[in-house]
Design a protein around this motif. Structure first.
Motif, PDB file in Angstrom:
ATOM      1  N   ASP A   1       0.824  -1.224   0.000  1.00  6.22           N
ATOM      2  CA  ASP A   1       0.000   0.000   0.000  1.00  6.22           C
ATOM      3  C   ASP A   1       0.854   1.268   0.000  1.00  6.22           C
ATOM      4  OD1 ASP A   1      -2.141  -1.750   0.151  1.00  6.22           O
ATOM      5  OD2 ASP A   1      -2.523  -1.399   2.276  1.00  6.22           O
ATOM      6  N   THR A   2       1.836   1.326  -0.886  1.00 11.65           N
ATOM      7  CA  THR A   2       2.807   2.425  -0.873  1.00 11.65           C
ATOM      8  C   THR A   2       2.623   3.420  -2.016  1.00 11.65           C
ATOM      9  OG1 THR A   2       4.431   0.986   0.175  1.00 11.65           O
ATOM     10  CG2 THR A   2       5.291   2.949  -0.926  1.00 11.65           C
ATOM     11  N   PHE A   3       2.338   2.935  -3.211  1.00 16.47           N
ATOM     12  CA  PHE A   3       2.345   3.796  -4.392  1.00 16.47           C
ATOM     13  C   PHE A   3       0.935   4.046  -4.921  1.00 16.47           C
ATOM     14  CE2 PHE A   3       6.420   1.470  -4.464  1.00 16.47           C
ATOM     15  CZ  PHE A   3       7.294   2.550  -4.388  1.00 16.47           C
ATOM     16  N   ASP A   4       0.720   5.277  -5.402  1.00 14.74           N
ATOM     17  CA  ASP A   4      -0.542   5.606  -6.079  1.00 14.74           C
ATOM     18  C   ASP A   4      -0.545   5.069  -7.507  1.00 14.74           C
ATOM     19  OD1 ASP A   4      -1.993   7.438  -4.112  1.00 14.74           O
ATOM     20  OD2 ASP A   4      -0.013   8.387  -4.224  1.00 14.74           O
ATOM     21  N   GLY A   5       0.634   4.851  -8.061  1.00 11.43           N
ATOM     22  CA  GLY A   5       0.736   4.315  -9.409  1.00 11.43           C
ATOM     23  C   GLY A   5       2.066   3.611  -9.625  1.00 11.43           C
ATOM     24  N   ILE A   6       2.039   2.560 -10.434  1.00 10.47           N
ATOM     25  CA  ILE A   6       3.268   1.868 -10.837  1.00 10.47           C
ATOM     26  C   ILE A   6       3.280   1.780 -12.359  1.00 10.47           C
ATOM     27  CG2 ILE A   6       4.550  -0.315 -10.807  1.00 10.47           C
ATOM     28  CD1 ILE A   6       3.706  -0.685  -7.914  1.00 10.47           C
ATOM     29  N   TRP A   7       4.401   2.210 -12.925  1.00 10.14           N
ATOM     30  CA  TRP A   7       4.622   2.239 -14.372  1.00 10.14           C
ATOM     31  C   TRP A   7       5.645   1.151 -14.689  1.00 10.14           C
ATOM     32  CZ3 TRP A   7       2.809   5.282 -18.425  1.00 10.14           C
ATOM     33  CH2 TRP A   7       3.592   5.360 -19.579  1.00 10.14           C
ATOM     34  N   ALA A   8       5.227   0.110 -15.389  1.00  5.94           N
ATOM     35  CA  ALA A   8       6.114  -1.000 -15.772  1.00  5.94           C
ATOM     36  C   ALA A   8       6.037  -1.133 -17.287  1.00  5.94           C
ATOM     37  CB  ALA A   8       5.694  -2.291 -15.081  1.00  5.94           C
ATOM     38  N   ASN A   9       6.833  -0.343 -17.972  1.00  7.05           N
ATOM     39  CA  ASN A   9       6.726  -0.206 -19.419  1.00  7.05           C
ATOM     40  C   ASN A   9       7.846  -0.977 -20.115  1.00  7.05           C
ATOM     41  OD1 ASN A   9       5.150   1.115 -21.508  1.00  7.05           O
ATOM     42  ND2 ASN A   9       7.010   2.248 -21.990  1.00  7.05           N
ATOM     43  N   PHE A  10       7.509  -2.137 -20.668  1.00  7.21           N
ATOM     44  CA  PHE A  10       8.448  -2.950 -21.431  1.00  7.21           C
ATOM     45  C   PHE A  10       9.697  -3.303 -20.630  1.00  7.21           C
ATOM     46  CE2 PHE A  10       5.723  -0.819 -24.433  1.00  7.21           C
ATOM     47  CZ  PHE A  10       5.395  -1.823 -25.324  1.00  7.21           C
ATOM     48  N   SER A  11       9.487  -3.689 -19.367  1.00  7.82           N
ATOM     49  CA  SER A  11      10.610  -4.140 -18.545  1.00  7.82           C
ATOM     50  C   SER A  11      10.389  -5.558 -18.020  1.00  7.82           C
ATOM     51  CB  SER A  11      10.857  -3.178 -17.379  1.00  7.82           C
ATOM     52  OG  SER A  11       9.702  -3.040 -16.569  1.00  7.82           O
ATOM     53  N   MET A  12       9.164  -5.894 -17.623  1.00  5.19           N
ATOM     54  CA  MET A  12       8.911  -7.244 -17.121  1.00  5.19           C
ATOM     55  C   MET A  12       9.182  -8.296 -18.190  1.00  5.19           C
ATOM     56  SD  MET A  12       5.565  -8.929 -15.204  1.00  5.19           S
ATOM     57  CE  MET A  12       5.380  -7.623 -14.002  1.00  5.19           C
ATOM     58  N   LEU A  13       9.076  -7.911 -19.448  1.00  4.80           N
ATOM     59  CA  LEU A  13       9.285  -8.881 -20.539  1.00  4.80           C
ATOM     60  C   LEU A  13      10.702  -9.442 -20.573  1.00  4.80           C
ATOM     61  CD1 LEU A  13      10.929  -6.883 -22.553  1.00  4.80           C
ATOM     62  CD2 LEU A  13       8.708  -6.411 -23.527  1.00  4.80           C
ATOM     63  N   HIS A  14      11.625  -8.835 -19.809  1.00  6.50           N
ATOM     64  CA  HIS A  14      12.985  -9.372 -19.723  1.00  6.50           C
ATOM     65  C   HIS A  14      13.178 -10.273 -18.501  1.00  6.50           C
ATOM     66  CE1 HIS A  14      14.246  -7.054 -23.119  1.00  6.50           C
ATOM     67  NE2 HIS A  14      14.053  -5.900 -22.530  1.00  6.50           N
ATOM     68  N   THR A  15      12.101 -10.604 -17.816  1.00  9.04           N
ATOM     69  CA  THR A  15      12.161 -11.521 -16.676  1.00  9.04           C
ATOM     70  C   THR A  15      11.524 -12.849 -17.087  1.00  9.04           C
ATOM     71  OG1 THR A  15      10.020 -10.884 -15.718  1.00  9.04           O
ATOM     72  CG2 THR A  15      11.935  -9.562 -15.083  1.00  9.04           C
ATOM     73  N   PRO A  16      11.925 -13.959 -16.456  1.00  4.24           N
ATOM     74  CA  PRO A  16      11.362 -15.255 -16.834  1.00  4.24           C
ATOM     75  C   PRO A  16       9.835 -15.277 -16.696  1.00  4.24           C
ATOM     76  CG  PRO A  16      13.295 -15.561 -15.451  1.00  4.24           C
ATOM     77  CD  PRO A  16      12.973 -14.096 -15.427  1.00  4.24           C
TER      78      PRO A  16
END
Length: 196
Positions: free
Chosen positions: A97-112
Motif C-alpha cells: 500500500d505504498t504507491f498511487d501508481g506503478i509504471w512498468a513499461n516494457f521491462s517485465m518482458l525481460h524476466t522469466p
C-alpha cells in the motif's frame, strides 16, 4: 531482471537506447497515467531505463521513484530533476500500500515468464487500493532471445488479461500495435492501464 546477458546489452547500449526512446513531445500514455494519479501522489517507474517517463511524472509534481538494475540507465534517470533513482528490480518490490501508481513499461518482458504471476502480485500489493498500474510488453508465447541477445518472455493478450484478473486487477484501457525496438526487429505489443 537478473539475466546477465540482457543486463549487459542495456549497459553497453544505454545511450543508444535513451536516444531511441526519448520523447520529443508529450507521450499520451504517460499523460494518461499522470492524469489518473492524485496530485502529488507517489509513483514507481520499475525498469525505468533512461528515466524519461519518471522525469515527466516528477515534472508534473508527482513523487517519482525510478528503479532499474542497470547502473548506466540509472545515471541517465538521475539527471531528471525530482526523480529518486535506485538500483533495484522486480525482486526488490516488497512494499505494501505504498504507491498511487506503478509504471512498468516494457521491462517485465525481460524476466522469466514463470515469475510474472508473482511479480504482478507484488505490484498489486505495493499499490494503494485503487492505485493505477501501467503495463507495456510485447505479445507472443514462450521465451526467446532477440538478435542482440536479450531475453524476452511473451504472453498473448488473453493470457495477460487472465493473469491480471487473477491477481486482482481490473483492466480499464488497452492499446495494441507493432513497432521496432533496439534490435530493429518489428514486433506486436500491448500497453494497458489497470486499477488495483
Amino acid at each position: 531482471m537478473s539475466d546477465r546477458e540482457t543486463l549487459d546489452v542495456y549497459a553497453s547500449k544505454a545511450a543508444e537506447y535513451a536516444d531511441m526512446v526519448q520523447e520529443t513531445g508529450e507521450n499520451p500514455m504517460i499523460q494518461k497515467f499522470i492524469a489518473a494519479i492524485p496530485a502529488g501522489g507517489s509513483i514507481l517507474d520499475i525498469g525505468c531505463g533512461p528515466g524519461f517517463a519518471a522525469g515527466a511524472m516528477a515534472q508534473a509534481g508527482l513523487d517519482a521513484h525510478a528503479w532499474d538494475p542497470v547502473l548506466e540507465m540509472l545515471a541517465l534517470a538521475q539527471a531528471y530533476p525530482g526523480v529518486t533513482a535506485r538500483q533495484a528490480g522486480y525482486d526488490d518490490l516488497t512494499q505494501t500500500d505504498t504507491f498511487d501508481g506503478i509504471w512498468a513499461n516494457f521491462s517485465m518482458l525481460h524476466t522469466p515468464l514463470s515469475r510474472w504471476p508473482d511479480q504482478f502480485a507484488a505490484i498489486h500489493r505495493a499499490l494503494k487500493p485503487g492505485g493505477i498500474f501501467h503495463f507495456g510488453t510485447k505479445l507472443g508465447t514462450g521465451e526467446s532471445r532477440d538478435s542482440i541477445g536479450r531475453l524476452y518472455s511473451y504472453m498473448t493478450e488473453a493470457q495477460l488479461n487472465e493473469v491480471l484478473t487473477a491477481t486482482g486487477f481490473t483492466v480499464t484501457y488497452t492499446r495494441t500495435g507493432e513497432e521496432a525496438g533496439l534490435s530493429g526487429e518489428v514486433a506486436p505489443f500491448i500497453v494497458l492501464q489497470a486499477i488495483a
